[in-house]
Design a protein around this motif. Structure first.
Motif, PDB file in Angstrom:
ATOM      1  N   TRP A   1      53.818 -26.405 -60.593  1.00  0.00           N
ATOM      2  CA  TRP A   1      54.640 -27.566 -60.300  1.00  0.00           C
ATOM      3  C   TRP A   1      53.959 -28.552 -59.338  1.00  0.00           C
ATOM      4  N   GLU A   2      52.679 -28.384 -59.126  1.00  0.00           N
ATOM      5  CA  GLU A   2      51.962 -29.250 -58.193  1.00  0.00           C
ATOM      6  C   GLU A   2      52.079 -30.717 -58.629  1.00  0.00           C
ATOM      7  N   GLY A   3      52.413 -31.557 -57.665  1.00  0.00           N
ATOM      8  CA  GLY A   3      52.568 -32.975 -57.967  1.00  0.00           C
ATOM      9  C   GLY A   3      53.964 -33.370 -58.376  1.00  0.00           C
ATOM     10  N   GLN A   4      54.842 -32.377 -58.684  1.00  0.00           N
ATOM     11  CA  GLN A   4      56.235 -32.680 -59.035  1.00  0.00           C
ATOM     12  C   GLN A   4      57.232 -32.137 -58.005  1.00  0.00           C
ATOM     13  N   LEU A   5      56.943 -30.970 -57.468  1.00  0.00           N
ATOM     14  CA  LEU A   5      57.865 -30.349 -56.520  1.00  0.00           C
ATOM     15  C   LEU A   5      57.151 -30.013 -55.212  1.00  0.00           C
TER      16      LEU A   5
ATOM     17  N   ASP B   1      52.097 -39.963 -62.793  1.00  0.00           N
ATOM     18  CA  ASP B   1      51.497 -38.729 -62.290  1.00  0.00           C
ATOM     19  C   ASP B   1      51.605 -38.682 -60.766  1.00  0.00           C
ATOM     20  N   GLY B   2      51.879 -37.477 -60.248  1.00  0.00           N
ATOM     21  CA  GLY B   2      51.950 -37.311 -58.801  1.00  0.00           C
ATOM     22  C   GLY B   2      53.280 -37.684 -58.193  1.00  0.00           C
ATOM     23  N   THR B   3      54.306 -37.990 -59.015  1.00  0.00           N
ATOM     24  CA  THR B   3      55.629 -38.330 -58.485  1.00  0.00           C
ATOM     25  C   THR B   3      56.392 -37.052 -58.152  1.00  0.00           C
TER      26      THR B   3
END
Length: 601
Positions: free
Chosen positions: A499-503, A479-481
């Motif tokens: 897309w928070e936390g991915q982009l 998570d968070g990557t």
């Protein structure tokens, strides 16, 4: 005489040749003054000043309103033979459809026209010869592929000042002609765009002064774009030229001053920081580009909805795209209906529509400057490949899945390509069957999302196939990557929340009720140009002596130390594999070869 008259109308399709020598100072200003008098317009304010893009690519394949080249010949010596040889240059015109056209003209008229006959001038103003040739019916090109073509020569003047005069006057003449002959810029551009090559690089008397020339030329271009408000694309064919030009520009305070002045103050530092972050990723070899349809808009290609509109007009019976029922349908349903009514495959129709689009947008050409080896695209057209071919050469990268090779450089065509119409992914059935047909392609994208950082350019993040691929990656990573950065024309808060936390999102503008998409697209291109400057200036060709005048004291000292080292290396040391590896690194900083232990200028 009839043959010569006919050639006069065929010599350059849709083109204008302006030949300016050192006696023509002021003629460009006169042309612009006359134009403004007719239109009653004033010069743009400083805030309306244009921008100079620096790209790694081919001048003839640049989507622009006009482009010019520079010749050593005097105006009266610019003959049919000269143009034939110039346009037939296999390196300069690699991938250009102009070459085939000129070969046809030459073969058709070589027996009736002397190669040494001068190109006929129909007017001459203040020493500037102008030839305005109209296309014939059989050779007329699409409007979106017809920039004006100029040739500029300084005659016997081999001074830096004379060359800069030629640059300035050539740009002004090109701009005046475009404004007078066209109601709007080509290729859906926001401003008139003029293209130039690296000036003087192969001209005797100029080559040794390249550092001084580039500095003076940029001063001349800055004055012109501040006065006229047009944009200029400076095309570098050589990677070494490109890196040096970017290094030089990075030290010019004026390079992006107008751009930053037009950005909200609290956004400037954020945009600079994001560019620096991506430049570091590119330097580490970790950046992968995912290009969507947005990068092809600047090449004149239709948008997604425009493409569906063209296809809707071709089916039987044709579809009224203004019908509210049609407008309420989602994209895949529209494509299904089009496929059902079509007598030929949608892929074949798209290939026919796209066949005349041959010139790369600024965004395509900027892709070559990102220092990336891997590109993913959902675009059907081949313009990204054209831009990379101009830089890398066709044999140096793979096109997946159609042209695989062992090269570490590749372009992955996720939704197919017009070179193979059967591969085009458009209908709902195509999407449903995607995993069966192209599971391996999805696997490559997944692997890159997990191991690299993906830069999304011109991509809306609404594609179902990409959602499936990204969802698999999401479930596999902690998570968070953050696995990518998405470049947006304007802020999209709900999408960013999704897309928070991915982009990571980089927005050119806040949300607006009536966005000017053309202006925002140009703003994104300028920001990309800034990113490319940060990347390109990281590897200055310090061993190239053409640019001694613009090197820093530290670069000069390092170059001398490297030359001394190379001179002192023994033959026994040169025979080692370690020297070969070291020499390969050193060659990144020079256009010249090593021979016999000495550095050759």
């Amino acid at each position: 005489s009839s043959a010569r008259s006919r050639v006069a109308s065929l010599v350059a399709v849709g083109a204008l040749h302006a030949m300016a020598n050192n006696a023509c100072a002021g003629s460009g200003k006169a042309a612009v003054a006359q134009l403004k008098a007719r239109q009653g317009s004033d010069s743009p304010s400083t805030s309306d000043a244009g921008h100079t893009f620096i790209v790694l690519g081919s001048l003839p394949s640049c989507a622009c309103d006009a482009f010019c080249t520079f010749a050593r010949e005097k105006p009266e010596d610019l003959t049919w033979r000269f143009y034939h040889q110039w346009l037939n240059d296999a390196v300069f015109w690699s991938g250009s459809s102009h070459k085939d056209l000129w070969n046809r003209l030459y073969e058709e008229h070589k027996d009736s026209l002397s190669p040494d006959d001068a190109i006929p001038n129909i007017s001459s103003v203040d020493g500037v010869g102008v030839t305005n040739n109209c296309p014939s019916d059989g050779l007329k090109w699409p409007e979106t592929s017809s920039p004006c073509q100029f040739s500029v020569t300084t005659g016997d003047d081999r001074s830096v000042e004379g060359l800069c005069r030629g640059v300035a006057e050539g740009l002004k003449l090109m701009y005046a002609h475009c404004k007078a002959s066209r109601p709007a810029p080509l290729f859906k551009a926001k401003r008139y765009t003029l293209a130039l090559p690296v000036v003087g690089g192969n001209t005797p008397g100029f080559r040794e002064q390249m550092g001084d020339i580039l500095s003076a030329v940029f001063d001349a271009i800055d004055e012109v774009i501040a006065e006229l408000g047009c944009d200029v694309v400076f095309c570098c064919w050589s990677k070494m030229d490109y890196n040096m030009v970017q290094s030089l520009r990075s030290r010019r305070a004026s390079a992006f001053s107008t751009f930053w002045a037009g950005v909200k103050s609290d956004t400037v530092e954020l945009l600079k920081q994001e560019a620096e972050r991506l430049a570091h990723l590119a330097a580490d070899g970790r950046l992968v580009v995912f290009a969507g349809a947005g990068i092809s808009i600047g090449a004149g290609l239709p948008s997604w909805n425009e493409l569906l509109g063209v296809l809707a007009s071709n089916v039987s019976p044709p579809i009224n795209t203004s019908d509210p029922e049609w407008q309420r349908l989602d994209v895949l349903t529209k494509a299904d209906i089009l496929a059902k009514r079509s007598h030929t495959s949608l892929g074949e129709q798209i290939a026919e529509i796209f066949k005349d689009y041959r010139r790369c947008s600024v965004m395509h050409q900027l892709m070559s400057g990102l220092n990336c080896n891997e590109f993913v695209t959902t675009n059907y057209d081949v313009l990204l490949e054209t831009a990379l071919t101009n830089h890398l050469g066709a044999a140096s990268f793979s096109v997946l899945p159609s042209k695989p090779s062992t090269s570490p450089k590749w372009v992955l065509k996720m939704h197919g390509c017009v070179t193979d119409p059967s591969s085009v992914v458009l209908t709902r059935q195509d999407y449903i069957r995607y995993n069966d047909r192209a599971a391996a392609l999805g696997g490559i994208v997944q692997a890159k999302l997990m191991t690299n950082h993906m830069l999304f350019v011109g991509f809306s993040l609404t594609d179902d196939n990409f959602f499936r691929i990204a969802d698999t990656v999401r479930k596999s990573l902690p998570d968070g990557t953050v696995f990518g950065t998405n470049l947006m024309l304007e802020e999209a808060k709900l999408q960013q929340e999704l897309w928070e936390g991915q982009l990571q999102f980089v927005n050119m503008s806040e949300k607006s009720e009536s966005p000017d998409w053309g202006a925002l697209g140009r703003q994104l291109a300028i920001w990309m140009d800034y990113l490319c400057m940060l990347i390109g200036s990281q590897c200055c060709p310090i061993l190239d002596r053409r640019f001694d005048a613009v090197k820093t004291p530290g670069q000069v000292q390092l170059a001398k130390s490297l030359e001394s080292f190379l001179t002192d290396v023994s033959a026994e040391a040169r025979a080692t594999k370690e020297f070969d590896m070291l020499n390969a690194v050193i060659q990144r900083f020079s256009t010249n070869a090593l021979e016999g232990g000495s550095f050759l200028a």
